[in-house]
Design an enzyme around this catalytic site. Sequence first.
Site, PDB file in Angstrom:
ATOM      1  N   SER A   1     -15.080 -88.953 -85.346  1.00  0.00           N
ATOM      2  CA  SER A   1     -15.101 -87.758 -84.996  1.00  0.00           C
ATOM      3  C   SER A   1     -14.121 -86.812 -86.069  1.00  0.00           C
ATOM      4  CB  SER A   1     -14.287 -87.843 -83.437  1.00  0.00           C
ATOM      5  OG  SER A   1     -13.248 -88.249 -83.746  1.00  0.00           O
TER       6      SER A   1
ATOM      7  N   LYS B   1      -6.938 -86.051 -82.891  1.00  0.00           N
ATOM      8  CA  LYS B   1      -7.627 -84.760 -83.147  1.00  0.00           C
ATOM      9  C   LYS B   1      -6.776 -83.745 -84.051  1.00  0.00           C
ATOM     10  CE  LYS B   1     -10.855 -86.305 -80.619  1.00  0.00           C
ATOM     11  NZ  LYS B   1     -12.138 -86.736 -81.276  1.00  0.00           N
TER      12      LYS B   1
END
Length: 199
Positions: free
Chosen positions: A37, A92
């Site tokens: 990701s 993230k």
Amino acid sequence: MTQRRIKEELKGILVAVLIALFIRAFFVQAYKIPSGSMEPTLLVGDHLLVLKCAYGIRIPLVGKYLLEYSSPKRGDIIVFIYPRDPKKDFIKRVIALPGENVRIIGRTVYINGTPLQDPWGVWSENDFLRVNFGPVTVPKGHYFVLGDNRDNSMDSRYWGFVPKSNILGKALIIYWSWNGKAENIFQKIRWLRIGKILW
């Protein structure tokens, strides 16, 4: 070996373990990248050191800061407790700060109506499956995060905002990188990634 020597050795080991636990709880922790990701910035098999005191001294398990002296900035790569499952840690990139308005149209992220200069995000060529997002306003004390691999990331677009109390630290450096899919041992170690600074 005498009993006294054994006791001294055990005491030394105990002190070393306690120091290691203290450092891990408040200062630095290792973290392994489990998914794609955050590609291409972070690859599956990258091992990071996360600076846990980057924004303050956070009390483990409680989630409150004993001392706050900084806040996440746009572009910071953070490790945090996944808001929907406290047993999981996610990594993230911070995209929007508390009070900011976020909207995504096509491949462009807008902050307060202005296109974001976004050197981190990588989008696929498949525009057909892409869904526009927002606008939403980031609540006080929360952050909007995205994975750099924008079309292959479960992030704030899907499960909401990250409370500051959930943030465990800021990614510091890649200290080891292992490509499990490579054919031989020399290709498995990604030598050029070792020592890469993430700040």
